[in-house]
Write an enzyme that holds these catalytic residues in place. Structure first.
Site, PDB file in Angstrom:
ATOM      1  N   SER A 202      -1.597  -1.457   3.481  1.00 13.24           N
ATOM      2  CA  SER A 202      -0.841  -0.095   3.415  1.00 13.24           C
ATOM      3  C   SER A 202       0.352   0.115   4.034  1.00 13.24           C
ATOM      4  CB  SER A 202      -2.116   0.865   3.788  1.00 13.24           C
ATOM      5  OG  SER A 202      -1.938   2.202   3.098  1.00 13.24           O
TER       6      SER A 202
ATOM      7  N   LYS B 263       3.919  -2.306   4.119  1.00 10.67           N
ATOM      8  CA  LYS B 263       5.163  -2.220   4.094  1.00 10.67           C
ATOM      9  C   LYS B 263       5.677  -2.898   5.168  1.00 10.67           C
ATOM     10  CE  LYS B 263       3.838   2.766   3.064  1.00 10.67           C
ATOM     11  NZ  LYS B 263       3.513   2.838   1.713  1.00 10.67           N
TER      12      LYS B 263
ATOM     13  N   TRP C 297      -2.239   5.567  -6.312  1.00 11.09           N
ATOM     14  CA  TRP C 297      -1.426   6.233  -5.386  1.00 11.09           C
ATOM     15  C   TRP C 297      -0.181   5.217  -5.116  1.00 11.09           C
ATOM     16  CZ3 TRP C 297       0.785  10.613  -4.529  1.00 11.09           C
ATOM     17  CH2 TRP C 297       1.340  10.840  -3.256  1.00 11.09           C
TER      18      TRP C 297
ATOM     19  N   HIS D 220      -8.517   1.676  -2.322  1.00 10.93           N
ATOM     20  CA  HIS D 220      -7.366   1.335  -1.429  1.00 10.93           C
ATOM     21  C   HIS D 220      -8.366   0.892  -0.248  1.00 10.93           C
ATOM     22  CE1 HIS D 220      -3.479   1.944   0.674  1.00 10.93           C
ATOM     23  NE2 HIS D 220      -3.984   2.366   1.569  1.00 10.93           N
TER      24      HIS D 220
HETATM   25  C1  GCU Z   1      -0.631   7.381   2.823  1.00 13.46           C
HETATM   26  C2  GCU Z   1       0.651   7.103   2.300  1.00 13.46           C
HETATM   27  C3  GCU Z   1       0.988   5.515   1.819  1.00 13.46           C
HETATM   28  C4  GCU Z   1       0.357   4.680   2.929  1.00 13.46           C
HETATM   29  C5  GCU Z   1      -0.893   5.091   3.247  1.00 13.46           C
HETATM   30  C6  GCU Z   1      -1.570   4.344   4.534  1.00 13.46           C
HETATM   31  O1  GCU Z   1      -1.648   7.461   1.690  1.00 13.46           O
HETATM   32  O2  GCU Z   1       0.936   8.057   1.472  1.00 13.46           O
HETATM   33  O3  GCU Z   1       2.128   5.465   1.726  1.00 13.46           O
HETATM   34  O4  GCU Z   1       0.258   3.488   2.508  1.00 13.46           O
HETATM   35  O5  GCU Z   1      -1.128   6.400   3.594  1.00 13.46           O
HETATM   36  O6  GCU Z   1      -0.944   3.690   5.184  1.00 13.46           O
HETATM   37  O7  GCU Z   1      -2.795   4.575   4.785  1.00 13.46           O
END
Ligand code: GCU
Length: 424
Positions: free
Chosen positions: A262, A266, A353, A403
Site C-alpha cells: 500500500s 509506493k 481503489w 487490499h
Molecule cells: C489509502 C490511500 C492509498 C494507500 C492506502 C494505504 O487507501 O488512499 O493510497 O495506499 O491508504 O496505504 O493503506
C-alpha cells in the site's frame, strides 16, 4: 438439514449476484477511463530516441529520476549518516529455535534532537549471510508476530510509560501475523528485517517532527515545494537501514529484497528507484502514486491522494491535481527506474481503489526498459487470470481478494526471489 441447505443456497445466490455486480461495476468504471497518452519512456525531453541500455542510463534515466524527485516525491535536502547503532537483543534460538532474533536501535542526532529507528530482525537459525526481506510495518514490530520478546517501540512492556501503556493493547501482539509469513520465509532460508514506518516520520500532516526536522536550515519549519514529503522520508529511511545491513555479518547485503504494501509499496518503489543496492523490489497493492498509472484516473486519483494525505508527496505534486497530463512522468517510469533489477507488482482483484489494471499496465510499459537489458518483462495487454502469477524479471500477479497481504502473496515473493537468486 433442509434449513442448512436452504441457507447455503441463499448465500450462494447472494454472493453470485454480488460478484456479478462487482464485475459489471468494474467494467462500467473501466469505460470511464479517459483517453490518455503516456509520456514516452524511450524519448528524452530533447527528442533523442533511446535504443540501448547505456543511452537509457546516460540520458533518459537521470531526467526521469529528476522529474520524480522534484515534482512527485521530493528531493532529500542534504544527507545525514547513522550516528549510533545499538544491539538491544540477540537471541540465537527464537521462535521455537528456528530463528535468530536481533533487535537493533539506529539513531540519528542533531543538537538536542534524536530520532531512533527500532529494527526487528529474524534470520534462519544457524545461518550466516542470509538473504532478507526488508519491509516497513504499519503498527509496530510487536504486531508482526506474537513472540513476547518483541520490543514495543524499543521498550519492554514493563518499561512503558503510563501514556504508552494506555495506547498498548495485549491483542496488538501478533495482531498482524497474517500479513507476515515469517515461518515461510525462514523455511525458505530468508530472514525478515522490519521497522514501524512511523519511527522515521510519523504519518500525519505535521512536518515539525520525524526525520525532516533534522534537515531544516535555521528557522525552517516545513520542506520547500520540491523537497521531501513523508513517502520520500520513508524511502530515505530504508536506505539508512541498508547502510546498517551492509555492516551486519548475518545478512547477505547483496540479497536485500525490498517489500512494501500500500503506501509502503509506493515507498518501496521510490526507495528502489533511488538506491541500486536493493536487489529486488516488491510493491504490493501500491496503487496511486505507486505502481498505478495516474493518467487512467481510475480508483484513487492524484487529487484524492493529495487532499486526503497532503503530507505524503512534495508540495509540487499538488500542481497536478486533476492535471495529470501536465506531468512529464507517469508511474510506469517509476517502475522502469528499477531496471534491470527484478521488480514485482502485485494487485488484488477487489482492490479497485488501487486500480489493478493500471498497476498491470504500468508494469507492462516499464518492460520496454527491461527489454533493453534483454530481461523478460510483460509483453501483453491482457491481464493474467486471478492467482496466476507471471514471473519474468518483471513479476506480476492479481490475487483474488481484497487490499491485503496474504500467504499467497508471500509464496509468490519467495518463489520470485529464489528464481532470481538461483539464476545469478
Ligand atoms: C489509502 C490511500 C492509498 C494507500 C492506502 C494505504 O487507501 O488512499 O493510497 O495506499 O491508504 O496505504 O493503506
Amino acid at each position: 438439514m433442509i434449513q442448512k441447505f436452504l441457507f447455503n443456497f441463499i448465500v450462494l445466490i447472494f454472493s453470485c449476484l454480488l460478484s456479478a455486480q462487482n464485475t459489471s461495476s468494474t467494467i462500467n468504471e473501466e469505460a470511464k477511463v479517459p483517453l490518455y497518452e503516456l509520456p514516452q519512456l524511450l524519448i528524452t525531453s530533447s527528442g533523442k530516441k533511446i535504443n540501448t541500455s547505456s543511452d537509457w542510463e546516460q540520458f533518459r534515466r537521470p531526467e526521469i529520476h529528476s522529474y520524480f524527485a522534484n515534482r512527485v516525491y521530493g528531493i532529500v535536502p542534504g544527507s545525514h549518516d547513522l550516528d549510533e547503532v545499538e544491539v538491544i537483543d540477540l537471541e540465537p534460538a527464537a521462535l521455537g529455535g528456528k530463528a535468530i532474533r536481533k533487535q537493533v536501535k539506529l539513531s540519528f542526532k542533531k543538537g538536542n534532537k534524536s530520532i531512533s529507528m527500532h529494527l526487528l530482525i529474524y534470520l534462519p537459525a544457524g545461518k550466516k549471510n542470509s538473504p532478507v526481506f526488508l519491509a516497513y510495518n504499519f503498527k509496530g514490530n510487536h504486531t508482526v508476530n506474537s513472540d513476547p520478546a518483541i520490543l514495543i517501540n524499543g521498550k519492554k512492556q514493563s518499561q512503558l510509560s503510563d501514556e504508552e501503556l494506555k495506547k498498548f493493547k495485549t491483542s496488538d501482539r501478533g495482531g498482524r501475523t497474517s500479513r507476515w509469513a515469517i515461518d515461510k520465509m525462514l523455511d525458505a532460508g530468508y530472514g525478515l528485517v522490519t521497522i514501524n514506518y512511523n519511527n522515521v516520520d510519523p504519518d500525519k500532516n505535521d512536518f515539525s517532527d520525524g526525520i525532516h526536522s533534522l534537515f531544516y536550515k535555521a528557522g525552517q519549519m516545513a520542506p520547500n515545494n520540491n523537497e521531501w514529503g513523508s513517502l520520500s522520508a520513508w524511502a530515505w529511511g530504508l536506505s539508512r537501514i541498508m547502510d546498517f545491513l551492509e555492516t551486519e555479518a548475518l545478512v547477505d547485503h547483496k540479497k536485500v529484497i525490498l517489500f512494501g504494501h500500500s503506501r509502503l509499496g509506493k515507498t518501496a518503489l521510490w526507495a528502489g528507484a533511488n538506491d541500486q543496492r536493493f536487489s529486488i523490489v516488491i510493491s504490493n497493492n501500491s496503487g496511486c502514486g505507486g505502481a498505478a498509472l495516474s493518467r487512467r484516473r481510475f480508483g484513487e486519483k492524484v487529487s484524492d491522494i493529495n487532499t486526503n494525505y497532503p503530507h505524503w508527496f512534495a508540495k509540487n505534486f499538488h500542481n497536478f491535481n486533476d492535471n495529470e497530463a501536465a506531468l512529464e512522468v507517469d508511474q510506469h517510469m517509476l517502475i522502469a527506474l528499477i531496471a534491470p533489477r527484478p521488480v514485482y507488482v502485485a494487485s488484488a482483484s477487489k482492490d479497485t481503489w488501487a486500480d489493478p489494471r493500471g498497476e498491470f499496465l504500468a508494469a507492462r510499459e516499464a518492460s520496454q526498459i527491461y527489454k533493453l537489458y534483454e530481461k523478460k518483462g510483460i509483453v501483453t495487454d491482457e491481464m493474467p487470470l486471478v492467482n496466476t502469477p507471471f514471473h519474468g524479471t518483471v513479476g506480476y500477479h492479481l490475487r483474488d481478494g481484497k487490499h491485503d497481504v496474504t500467504d499467497f502473496d508471500w509464496e509468490q515473493y519467495i518463489k520470485f526471489a529464489d528464481l532470481h537468486f538461483e539464476s545469478n
